[in-house]
Design an enzyme around this catalytic site. Structure first.
Site, PDB file in Angstrom:
ATOM      1  N   HIS A 161       0.856  -1.194   0.000  1.00  0.00           N
ATOM      2  CA  HIS A 161       0.000   0.000   0.000  1.00  0.00           C
ATOM      3  C   HIS A 161       0.885   1.235   0.000  1.00  0.00           C
ATOM      4  O   HIS A 161       1.939   1.259   0.643  1.00  0.00           O
ATOM      5  CB  HIS A 161      -0.890   0.022   1.256  1.00  0.00           C
ATOM      6  CG  HIS A 161      -1.310   1.401   1.664  1.00  0.00           C
ATOM      7  ND1 HIS A 161      -0.604   2.136   2.612  1.00  0.00           N
ATOM      8  CD2 HIS A 161      -2.329   2.189   1.251  1.00  0.00           C
ATOM      9  CE1 HIS A 161      -1.183   3.307   2.767  1.00  0.00           C
ATOM     10  NE2 HIS A 161      -2.230   3.380   1.961  1.00  0.00           N
ATOM     11  N   ASN A 194       0.352   5.752  -0.207  1.00  0.00           N
ATOM     12  CA  ASN A 194      -0.483   6.928  -0.375  1.00  0.00           C
ATOM     13  C   ASN A 194       0.389   8.164  -0.221  1.00  0.00           C
ATOM     14  O   ASN A 194       1.188   8.253   0.698  1.00  0.00           O
ATOM     15  CB  ASN A 194      -1.615   6.949   0.665  1.00  0.00           C
ATOM     16  CG  ASN A 194      -2.409   8.245   0.632  1.00  0.00           C
ATOM     17  OD1 ASN A 194      -2.123   9.186   1.363  1.00  0.00           O
ATOM     18  ND2 ASN A 194      -3.394   8.297  -0.243  1.00  0.00           N
ATOM     19  N   GLY A 227     -17.089  10.511  -1.100  1.00  0.00           N
ATOM     20  CA  GLY A 227     -16.194  10.040  -2.141  1.00  0.00           C
ATOM     21  C   GLY A 227     -16.810   8.912  -2.946  1.00  0.00           C
ATOM     22  O   GLY A 227     -17.879   8.388  -2.624  1.00  0.00           O
ATOM     23  N   ARG A 228     -16.114   8.522  -3.995  1.00  0.00           N
ATOM     24  CA  ARG A 228     -16.626   7.453  -4.860  1.00  0.00           C
ATOM     25  C   ARG A 228     -16.368   6.108  -4.193  1.00  0.00           C
ATOM     26  O   ARG A 228     -15.222   5.711  -3.974  1.00  0.00           O
ATOM     27  CB  ARG A 228     -15.945   7.529  -6.225  1.00  0.00           C
ATOM     28  CG  ARG A 228     -16.517   6.538  -7.232  1.00  0.00           C
ATOM     29  CD  ARG A 228     -15.903   6.740  -8.602  1.00  0.00           C
ATOM     30  NE  ARG A 228     -16.461   5.794  -9.561  1.00  0.00           N
ATOM     31  CZ  ARG A 228     -16.043   4.544  -9.689  1.00  0.00           C
ATOM     32  NH1 ARG A 228     -15.056   4.095  -8.922  1.00  0.00           N
ATOM     33  NH2 ARG A 228     -16.600   3.733 -10.582  1.00  0.00           N
TER      34      ARG A 228
END
Length: 303
Positions: A104, A106, A262-263
């Site tokens: 992961h 970000n 958010g999506r």
């Protein structure tokens, strides 16, 4: 001053570079892209890769969203203003091979434009990268952490140890009393100081982002052709369930995305395609599975 438009453009380029590298590493699958707009402002590019030769499911997502923060998020962030802008790249890769780790990453930037008019602008960078092996392989753990330390040391001698400790504390599954994996680095609300300019923080964010492809490609190459048993695949599914638990219960990015409308497909792309929850599962004494569990602890010095 670095603008939010410059930051978003750089993050889009990093998304492009990572997708090209991962497609080459997999050798079979290609990313599917979906462009989306957020009700309230902004949007993003969701890119998903599935059913590859080694990448069973993964996402490399870019977003740049803006609008009004809900009261719950304002309270969590301890801010008074409502207007916000946030941009970043978020990545999760789930391989089909139990010896290739989940990874992961970000990198993100957040600002409250209305605060700029008040003379005390609220803006910061955040991010992190962590590795979740199904089986802990010491050489790979050392390689991963050394790569992170090398990047951190280019910008600040204190970054690696400070951000590693932060990652150990953040990527921790409290109800299991175990870390999600072997950690990495994590940081949030990183702002300019007398010793560290906005330009330096931005360069650090980009350097971390650009380290992803070479780091993960190396880990894939080391492990993708190793033989494995059905029992080891079963263990992989058990470990994936822990990953899902963390993301649904504790992950701040998941919570932020859900609470700011958010999506949903982009937010939950981090979940594995297949996972198993086996009641009261205990690894055999002396097994590699038991050894992996024993290494899912905070404050292990891998380098």
């Amino acid at each position: 001053m670095i603008t939010k438009e410059e930051i978003a453009a750089a993050y889009q380029q990093i998304q492009d570079e990572i997708c090209v590298s991962l497609e080459a590493a997999d050798g079979a699958a290609r990313f599917e892209e979906e462009l989306w707009e957020r009700e309230g402002g902004g949007g993003g590019r969701t890119r998903i890769i599935q059913n590859g030769s080694v990448l069973e499911k993964g996402g490399v997502n870019f977003s740049a969203v803006e609008g009004k923060l809900p009261d719950s998020v304002k309270k969590a962030l301890k801010v008074e203003q409502s207007d916000f802008f946030a941009t970043g790249v978020s990545i999760v890769m789930h391989p089909n091979h139990p010896m290739v780790p989940i990874i992961h990453m970000n990198i993100r930037y957040f600002e409250m434009p209305s605060s700029f008019d008040e003379g005390q602008p609220l803006r910061w960078f955040g991010g992190g990268i962590d590795l979740t092996p199904h089986y802990v392989i010491d050489e790979d753990a050392r390689y991963f952490h050394q790569r992170l330390k090398t990047i951190c040391d280019q910008f600040n001698a204190d970054f690696y140890q400070r951000f590693k400790t932060w990652a150990d504390d953040y990527f921790f599954i409290k109800h299991r009393n175990e870390t999600r994996g072997i950690g990495g680095i994590f940081y949030d609300r990183l702002t300019a100081t007398d010793e560290l300019s906005w330009e330096s923080i931005f360069e650090f964010s980009k350097a971390l982002g650009r380290s992803f492809a070479t780091t993960y490609t190396e880990l894939i190459k080391r492990n993708r052709f190793k033989e494995f048993t059905p029992e080891q695949q079963e263990w992989q599914y058990v470990r994936r369930s822990r990953y899902a638990e963390f993301n649904l219960v504790y992950d701040a990015g998941t919570k932020f995305g859900l609470e700011t409308n958010g999506r949903i497909e982009s937010i939950l792309m981090s979940l594995p395609p297949t996972a198993k929850w086996i009641y009261n599962h205990e690894p055999q004494s002396g097994s590699e599975e038991e050894r992996t569990i024993s290494l899912l602890k905070k404050n292990i010095n891998w380098i």
